[in-house]
Design a protein around this motif. Structure first.
Motif, PDB file in Angstrom:
ATOM      1  N   GLN A   1     -32.543   8.519 -21.138  1.00 52.39           N
ATOM      2  CA  GLN A   1     -33.693   9.411 -21.257  1.00 52.39           C
ATOM      3  C   GLN A   1     -34.340   9.726 -19.911  1.00 52.39           C
ATOM      4  OE1 GLN A   1     -33.613   6.323 -22.448  1.00 52.39           O
ATOM      5  NE2 GLN A   1     -35.245   5.227 -21.368  1.00 52.39           N
ATOM      6  N   GLY A   2     -34.003   8.968 -18.874  1.00 51.56           N
ATOM      7  CA  GLY A   2     -34.488   9.284 -17.536  1.00 51.56           C
ATOM      8  C   GLY A   2     -33.548  10.206 -16.794  1.00 51.56           C
ATOM      9  N   GLY A   3     -32.573  10.761 -17.496  1.00 55.06           N
ATOM     10  CA  GLY A   3     -31.587  11.633 -16.874  1.00 55.06           C
ATOM     11  C   GLY A   3     -32.210  12.923 -16.363  1.00 55.06           C
ATOM     12  N   ARG A   4     -31.579  13.481 -15.352  1.00 55.71           N
ATOM     13  CA  ARG A   4     -32.020  14.739 -14.744  1.00 55.71           C
ATOM     14  C   ARG A   4     -30.875  15.272 -13.896  1.00 55.71           C
ATOM     15  NH1 ARG A   4     -36.825  11.774 -12.242  1.00 55.71           N
ATOM     16  NH2 ARG A   4     -36.141  10.279 -13.807  1.00 55.71           N
ATOM     17  N   ILE A   5     -31.087  16.368 -13.224  1.00 52.59           N
ATOM     18  CA  ILE A   5     -30.077  16.896 -12.322  1.00 52.59           C
ATOM     19  C   ILE A   5     -30.201  16.194 -10.971  1.00 52.59           C
ATOM     20  CG2 ILE A   5     -29.289  18.973 -11.114  1.00 52.59           C
ATOM     21  CD1 ILE A   5     -28.580  18.856 -14.092  1.00 52.59           C
ATOM     22  N   GLY A   6     -29.055  15.841 -10.382  1.00 56.57           N
ATOM     23  CA  GLY A   6     -29.090  15.128  -9.114  1.00 56.57           C
ATOM     24  C   GLY A   6     -27.711  15.052  -8.479  1.00 56.57           C
ATOM     25  N   PRO A   7     -27.553  14.220  -7.450  1.00 65.35           N
ATOM     26  CA  PRO A   7     -26.274  14.091  -6.739  1.00 65.35           C
ATOM     27  C   PRO A   7     -25.318  13.148  -7.465  1.00 65.35           C
ATOM     28  CG  PRO A   7     -27.910  12.690  -5.719  1.00 65.35           C
ATOM     29  CD  PRO A   7     -28.616  13.422  -6.822  1.00 65.35           C
ATOM     30  N   LEU A   8     -24.068  13.177  -7.055  1.00 66.13           N
ATOM     31  CA  LEU A   8     -23.033  12.373  -7.705  1.00 66.13           C
ATOM     32  C   LEU A   8     -23.119  10.885  -7.389  1.00 66.13           C
ATOM     33  CD1 LEU A   8     -19.898  14.663  -7.237  1.00 66.13           C
ATOM     34  CD2 LEU A   8     -20.900  13.986  -9.423  1.00 66.13           C
ATOM     35  N   ALA A   9     -23.252  10.543  -6.116  1.00 67.36           N
ATOM     36  CA  ALA A   9     -23.004   9.164  -5.674  1.00 67.36           C
ATOM     37  C   ALA A   9     -24.036   8.159  -6.160  1.00 67.36           C
ATOM     38  CB  ALA A   9     -22.918   9.127  -4.147  1.00 67.36           C
ATOM     39  N   TYR A  10     -25.220   8.614  -6.546  1.00 58.05           N
ATOM     40  CA  TYR A  10     -26.296   7.684  -6.901  1.00 58.05           C
ATOM     41  C   TYR A  10     -25.919   6.791  -8.083  1.00 58.05           C
ATOM     42  CZ  TYR A  10     -31.074   6.014  -7.768  1.00 58.05           C
ATOM     43  OH  TYR A  10     -32.186   5.225  -7.944  1.00 58.05           O
ATOM     44  N   ASP A  11     -25.414   7.384  -9.156  1.00 58.98           N
ATOM     45  CA  ASP A  11     -25.079   6.582 -10.345  1.00 58.98           C
ATOM     46  C   ASP A  11     -23.943   5.604 -10.065  1.00 58.98           C
ATOM     47  OD1 ASP A  11     -27.015   7.516 -12.080  1.00 58.98           O
ATOM     48  OD2 ASP A  11     -25.743   9.032 -13.003  1.00 58.98           O
TER      49      ASP A  11
ATOM     50  N   PHE B   1     -27.495  21.948 -19.065  1.00 55.27           N
ATOM     51  CA  PHE B   1     -28.596  20.969 -19.094  1.00 55.27           C
ATOM     52  C   PHE B   1     -29.912  21.689 -18.833  1.00 55.27           C
ATOM     53  CE2 PHE B   1     -31.508  17.823 -17.388  1.00 55.27           C
ATOM     54  CZ  PHE B   1     -31.301  16.738 -18.225  1.00 55.27           C
ATOM     55  N   ASN B   2     -30.891  21.442 -19.699  1.00 56.01           N
ATOM     56  CA  ASN B   2     -32.190  22.110 -19.595  1.00 56.01           C
ATOM     57  C   ASN B   2     -33.197  21.158 -18.948  1.00 56.01           C
ATOM     58  OD1 ASN B   2     -34.597  23.458 -19.903  1.00 56.01           O
ATOM     59  ND2 ASN B   2     -34.300  23.946 -22.063  1.00 56.01           N
ATOM     60  N   PRO B   3     -33.711  21.466 -17.750  1.00 60.50           N
ATOM     61  CA  PRO B   3     -34.685  20.587 -17.092  1.00 60.50           C
ATOM     62  C   PRO B   3     -35.947  20.351 -17.918  1.00 60.50           C
ATOM     63  CG  PRO B   3     -33.821  22.215 -15.547  1.00 60.50           C
ATOM     64  CD  PRO B   3     -33.334  22.612 -16.909  1.00 60.50           C
ATOM     65  N   ALA B   4     -36.235  21.247 -18.875  1.00 58.85           N
ATOM     66  CA  ALA B   4     -37.417  21.074 -19.725  1.00 58.85           C
ATOM     67  C   ALA B   4     -37.294  19.841 -20.619  1.00 58.85           C
ATOM     68  CB  ALA B   4     -37.636  22.320 -20.579  1.00 58.85           C
ATOM     69  N   TRP B   5     -36.091  19.313 -20.774  1.00 54.06           N
ATOM     70  CA  TRP B   5     -35.907  18.108 -21.585  1.00 54.06           C
ATOM     71  C   TRP B   5     -36.400  16.852 -20.862  1.00 54.06           C
ATOM     72  CZ3 TRP B   5     -30.111  19.628 -22.338  1.00 54.06           C
ATOM     73  CH2 TRP B   5     -30.020  20.668 -23.273  1.00 54.06           C
ATOM     74  N   CYS B   6     -36.586  16.924 -19.570  1.00 47.71           N
ATOM     75  CA  CYS B   6     -36.919  15.731 -18.770  1.00 47.71           C
ATOM     76  C   CYS B   6     -38.395  15.386 -18.920  1.00 47.71           C
ATOM     77  CB  CYS B   6     -36.596  15.973 -17.303  1.00 47.71           C
ATOM     78  SG  CYS B   6     -34.863  16.387 -16.984  1.00 47.71           S
ATOM     79  N   TRP B   7     -38.690  14.159 -19.273  1.00 43.46           N
ATOM     80  CA  TRP B   7     -40.073  13.747 -19.478  1.00 43.46           C
ATOM     81  C   TRP B   7     -40.754  13.358 -18.170  1.00 43.46           C
ATOM     82  CZ3 TRP B   7     -42.207   8.900 -18.386  1.00 43.46           C
ATOM     83  CH2 TRP B   7     -41.299   7.898 -18.027  1.00 43.46           C
ATOM     84  N   ASP B   8     -39.959  13.049 -17.157  1.00 43.88           N
ATOM     85  CA  ASP B   8     -40.518  12.537 -15.902  1.00 43.88           C
ATOM     86  C   ASP B   8     -40.477  13.628 -14.839  1.00 43.88           C
ATOM     87  OD1 ASP B   8     -41.471  10.938 -13.943  1.00 43.88           O
ATOM     88  OD2 ASP B   8     -39.715   9.681 -13.747  1.00 43.88           O
ATOM     89  N   THR B   9     -39.356  13.806 -14.199  1.00 37.61           N
ATOM     90  CA  THR B   9     -39.167  14.918 -13.268  1.00 37.61           C
ATOM     91  C   THR B   9     -37.822  15.562 -13.583  1.00 37.61           C
ATOM     92  OG1 THR B   9     -38.006  13.659 -11.543  1.00 37.61           O
ATOM     93  CG2 THR B   9     -40.421  13.643 -11.473  1.00 37.61           C
TER      94      THR B   9
END
Length: 349
Positions: free
Chosen positions: A228-238, A143-151
């Motif tokens: 499209q708001g996807g990003r790297i983060g923790p497991l439990a949130y979703d 996963f490339n963080p550059a794809w994220c439009w927000d953070t």
């Protein structure tokens, strides 16, 4: 964008000639969005059912960046075998994205239709959380963080600014007009964010994983949209987003069952400390619940979308339920504030 231009551009993206048809055999149906200001169209007549997504008219730079994220993140998820629609292409100048049309059946509507058929409803959710666990682990790779439009990352700063502060501003202050010791409450919220941020943030995070963003095919297979708001983060949130979803209002015993099903699927993908996961879940669920209330208050009041108003009370009751647990004893100020919110909301028009 006019109809003929939209059809021609979609045909170009799909590499299908429409000129000889003059677009006459292509049916274009505008679709309503929930909280988004983007434009959605269903097109029938191409080789495959097609959903066309455009930024708002006269889009900002951020809105164009969001369109690019739909394509890049969606293409990556598809490549990794995630349960998401096929991405056919993207036109950079207009921001148009063409993807597979998965129909109209959402997990939300399916749950309502089968509210009295417990096993049927539970099975649909079981398939959903199993597919979620696979997506979170497998799509984090590459996963490339550059794809994220927000953070690019779900972190402590985002929790404070986009969740707890959003809740205090949009829900408590703007909607309910409350006055309270803001500094004391913010201290509690910042401590919560700091503790929640200890969860390993190395997985794919959808960040709006709820029943209206899960589509079901006729054979009951779940597919996830609005990524499209996807990003790297923790497991439990979703997982918390789905189980605490005020649209569905899942009973507590069903929530606990689905946690077990999710963890079984997760452990088939990667090793994880179960006790640690449950601790992280409590903290991230509080974060998500505040985000929901802030978003629903903003959408109902500022965007004039009354659909969201009916879900404020169940979302607040969910937050109160979590704050009543002994694990949340150190957030007594936040608990008291939410109790006051409930009293005011009961008489709010």
């Amino acid at each position: 964008m006019k109809r003929d231009a939209l059809v021609a551009l979609c045909g170009h993206i799909l590499n299908e000639k429409t000129q000889h048809q003059r677009g006459s055999t292509i049916q274009v149906e505008p679709l309503q969005a929930d909280g988004s200001s983007r434009q959605f169209y269903r097109l029938r007549g191409f080789h495959a059912p097609l959903l066309a997504i455009l930024p708002p008219a006269e889009p900002s730079e951020k809105e164009m960046a969001e369109a690019a994220s739909v394509y890049h993140i969606g293409a990556h998820l598809q490549k990794c075998g995630a349960a998401t629609p096929k991405i056919y292409g993207w036109e950079q100048e207009s921001g148009l994205v063409c993807m597979e049309d998965l129909g109209d059946l959402r997990l939300y509507g399916y749950g309502l239709a089968h509210a009295n058929e417990h096993k049927t409803r539970v099975r649909a959710y079981e398939k959903t959380v199993q597919a979620l666990a696979r997506m979170q682990v497998r799509t984090a790779q590459g996963f490339n963080p550059a794809w994220c439009w927000d953070t690019p990352l779900y972190d402590e700063r985002l929790m404070r600014e986009r969740e707890s502060d959003y809740f205090l501003r949009a829900f408590c202050s703007d909607l309910l007009g409350m006055s309270y010791d803001r500094e004391a409450i913010q201290q509690e919220c910042h401590k919560l964010a700091k503790d929640a941020a200890q969860a390993p943030a190395v997985y794919f995070l959808h960040r709006d994983f709820q029943s209206r963003n899960v589509m079901l095919t006729p054979d009951g297979v779940p597919h996830f949209i609005d990524f499209q708001g996807g990003r790297i983060g923790p497991l439990a949130y979703d997982l918390a987003s789905l189980l605490l979803d005020p649209y569905a209002n899942l009973p507590k015993d069903m929530q606990e069952h689905l946690k077990k099903v999710y963890l079984q699927a997760l452990l088939q993908e990667t090793g994880y400390d179960i006790k640690q996961f449950h601790q992280e879940y409590q903290l991230l669920a509080l974060q998500r619940n505040m985000q929901i209330l802030g978003a629903f208050a903003f959408l109902s009041q500022k965007r004039h979308k009354p659909f969201f108003t009916r879900f404020l009370s169940p979302a607040l009751q969910s937050l109160l339920g979590m704050l009543a647990k002994h694990e949340a004893d150190e957030y007594a100020g936040l608990r008291h504030l939410c109790q006051q919110c409930a009293k005011i909301l009961a008489y709010h028009p």
